[in-house]
Design a protein around this motif. Structure first.
Motif, PDB file in Angstrom:
ATOM      1  N   TYR A 187       0.782  -1.346  -0.151  1.00 46.47           N
ATOM      2  CA  TYR A 187       0.035  -0.028   0.014  1.00 46.47           C
ATOM      3  C   TYR A 187       0.974   1.110  -0.115  1.00 46.47           C
ATOM      4  N   ASN A 188       2.055   1.171   0.944  1.00 46.39           N
ATOM      5  CA  ASN A 188       2.730   2.571   0.922  1.00 46.39           C
ATOM      6  C   ASN A 188       3.670   2.895  -0.372  1.00 46.39           C
ATOM      7  N   GLN A 189       3.585   1.827  -1.266  1.00 49.95           N
ATOM      8  CA  GLN A 189       4.306   1.961  -2.521  1.00 49.95           C
ATOM      9  C   GLN A 189       3.262   2.465  -3.642  1.00 49.95           C
ATOM     10  N   LYS A 192      -3.191  -0.067  -4.892  1.00 49.52           N
ATOM     11  CA  LYS A 192      -4.425   0.230  -4.257  1.00 49.52           C
ATOM     12  C   LYS A 192      -5.551  -1.083  -4.625  1.00 49.52           C
TER      13      LYS A 192
END
Length: 623
Positions: A187-189, A192
């Protein structure tokens, strides 16, 4: 005097008036602030909670993939759409009817839509993606009946189109919908819940390059998700980078056709750079099924297939290297000065050791052999003697590791095995058993616990061709800008292993490998009038397959060319095919085609192998 008094009074009046104005202004502002913060404070606080931004992700075009000429397209994007639903825009009394109609257009059941939109979300103004990879014809039908489908919309969402499938499936891989676990991890990359992500092969290895940067469409919405802004703010997406691979499509097809419908693998690489020109693993699959409507069912079939088509046998399965390992044994013997190369050992066809009789593949015996002829005739007794009496398992294992066995080949693919390089300590830890002399005999001829992948054997040959260097094998050649086609990254050769073995050793091993072709076991299948080949055969015994063996051939060519002009090849045909000594023929066909710019049919005709395709028993001689 009166005039001066009058002027002074007038000046004071102005000051008083200004002070009164400032006091009134201050009072008004104070009253307004009091009203906003105290009297209406809760109202504004509630309102601030009911207005927020709605951000819709605009998918980026995934980067395309080319073969080494940067012109032949291997993977492209095809026009496709995703259908979305905003349930809050559907009148509650018409919801089920609308969903039934939509399900009919999409060719799915209403239950599948209900899985996407839970009951608790049916008043939400958030967008739910119902289905991707929807063709334009379906979108046209939905558009024509839009008045009956409130809350239904669609967005452009290109899908992958794999133009060259078959044997390239393991190299390129495929994409799919991101899983919940992947979303949590990535998610942090920027990934979605509706992201498409690489699952295997190059698609997975270089997913971050291929993904691109999604765009955003931002609108102001109320607490129910209704848009209240006049015009959204749009940040357009940026397409992913294009990848140019080291794969040569012509050589890939040549290897695919040469291996045929035989379970096994072929690897072709350039020894001077580590570039992989071809990588074939059979059986393979069609990567396009993973972007089809029946992807889940097709994937289940592949998982349950006993032939394991999802596995890339070139890097994900390790085999006993059999007599190809005698290249390493010869190198170790020469470097260690363990036994004179010109001194002969007698092969009577068998060796008795530890209460057992070990039989050479030539049961009548080879007679007296020196190193050159021991390798050419692939004499087991010769190498058993060298391994047991002059090297020992620790030195054998040490040299195997120097050739890259037992460790990752570091190729740019997401999954690979390291193989096995055994010794006494390894056996004790693995099986809680002592190492015995019979284990050393087995390892001396590449049997027993010794295992390596086809790529590792190609690297082994590359070390010989390069006189002591293995370059890191790689499949990515260049990264290019999708708009300008400018080369952003060019992958440079990188040394994976550099040996300290003496140059004279490499020269003798090279000469001995050439002698295998001219005077050894594969004289006929490896005969080639246009290209000088250096090679070694191998026939691996396999538990569970009576009178059947893995067939190996490792080679480099042209023998008399510098490494920059050579290719290295490793071919394995598994025992499950039913015995035929096909690996040497397969490799020679590939070499013929590469250096004479011939197709498979042209190569087998030139080599005189055409009649073999109708023969079930190609040749019974082994090793």
């Amino acid at each position: 005097m009166f005039k001066k008094y009058e002027d002074k009074l007038s000046k004071n009046s102005k000051i008083i008036i200004l002070l009164i104005f400032n006091l009134v202004l201050f009072f008004v502002y104070s009253l307004a602030l009091f009203r906003m913060q105290i009297v209406k404070g809760e109202d504004y606080k509630t309102q601030s909670k009911t207005i927020s931004s709605l951000v819709n992700t605009l998918p980026a075009q995934r980067g395309e993939i080319f073969d080494r000429d940067a012109k032949t397209l291997l993977v492209m994007n095809s026009d496709s759409f995703a259908v979305e639903v905003i349930p809050g825009k559907i009148p509650s009394d018409k919801y089920d009817t609308v969903m039934m109609k939509l399900a009919n257009y999409l060719g799915i059941t209403k239950a599948e839509i209900d899985e996407k939109i839970p009951k608790k979300s049916r008043k939400s103004y958030s967008s739910f993606q119902i289905r991707s990879n929807v063709p334009f014809s379906v979108i046209s039908n939905i558009a024509e009946n839009k008045s009956d489908l409130p809350g239904v919309s669609w967005i452009s969402k290109p899908t992958r189109n794999y133009l060259h499938t078959a044997s390239l499936s393991h190299v390129i891989g495929y994409v799919g919908d991101i899983s919940n676990d992947e979303v949590t991890m990535l998610y942090n990359q920027g990934y979605k819940k509706n992201s498409i992500i690489g699952k295997t092969g190059i698609e997975k290895q270089y997913d971050s390059l291929l993904q691109g940067v999604p765009g955003r469409e931002m609108s102001t919405v109320d607490v129910h998700g209704r848009i209240i802004s006049d015009k959204p703010i749009v940040e357009p997406p940026q397409s992913g980078k294009n990848l140019v691979l080291t794969i040569d499509s012509r050589i890939q097809k040549l290897c695919e056709e040469s291996l045929g419908n035989r379970v096994g693998a072929v690897v072709v690489l350039k020894p001077a750079t580590g570039e992989v020109l071809a990588m074939v693993s059979y059986p393979y699959y069609d990567s396009n099924i993973f972007v089809s409507d029946n992807s889940a069912k097709e994937y289940a079939k592949l998982l349950n297939d006993q032939s394991k088509p999802l596995i890339n046998r070139a890097v994900q399965i390790s085999y006993p290297p059999a007599s190809t390992f005698k290249i390493i044994m010869s190198t170790a013997m020469l470097q260690e000065n363990a036994f004179p190369a010109n001194k002969k050992i007698e092969c009577t066809g068998e060796m008795e050791y530890g209460g057992r009789v070990f039989h050479c593949h030539e049961h009548s015996g080879h007679g007296w052999l020196d190193l050159k002829n021991g390798l050419a005739q692939s004499c087991d007794v010769y190498y058993w003697t060298i391994g047991r009496d002059y090297l020992g398992i620790e030195k054998i294992s040490s040299y195997a590791k120097e050739f890259g066995f037992g460790s990752s080949s570091k190729i740019d693919l997401p999954s690979q095995v390291s193989g096995v390089v055994p010794n006494a300590e390894w056996k004790e830890k693995t099986f809680h058993e002592k190492w015995v002399g019979g284990d050393t005999l087995s390892c001396s001829i590449g049997q027993g616990f010794m295992e390596a992948t086809p790529l590792q054997l190609a690297n082994m040959v590359a070390m010989v061709a390069n006189s002591g260097k293995i370059y890191k094998p790689h499949i990515l050649k260049e990264v290019r800008d999708p708009v300008t086609d400018e080369v952003i990254l060019n992958v440079e050769p990188e040394i994976l292993t550099e040996s300290t073995i003496d140059p004279y050793v490499w020269k003798q091993v090279q000469d001995d490998m050439r002698y295998v072709v001219t005077d050894g076991t594969p004289v006929y299948p490896m005969g080639n009038k246009t290209v000088k080949i250096a090679c070694k055969t191998g026939t691996a015994e396999v538990d569970g397959y009576k009178d059947s063996w893995h067939s190996w051939l490792v080679a480099y060519a042209p023998y008399d060319a510098p490494p920059e002009e050579q290719v290295c090849i490793a071919t394995v045909v598994e025992a499950c095919n039913g015995w035929e000594w096909w690996a040497p023929y397969c490799t020679n066909i590939i070499i013929q085609g590469i250096f004479n710019d011939q197709t498979f049919d042209e190569s087998i005709t030139a080599l005189g192998f055409k009649y073999l395709l109708d023969s079930k028993n190609i040749q019974t001689r082994r090793d």
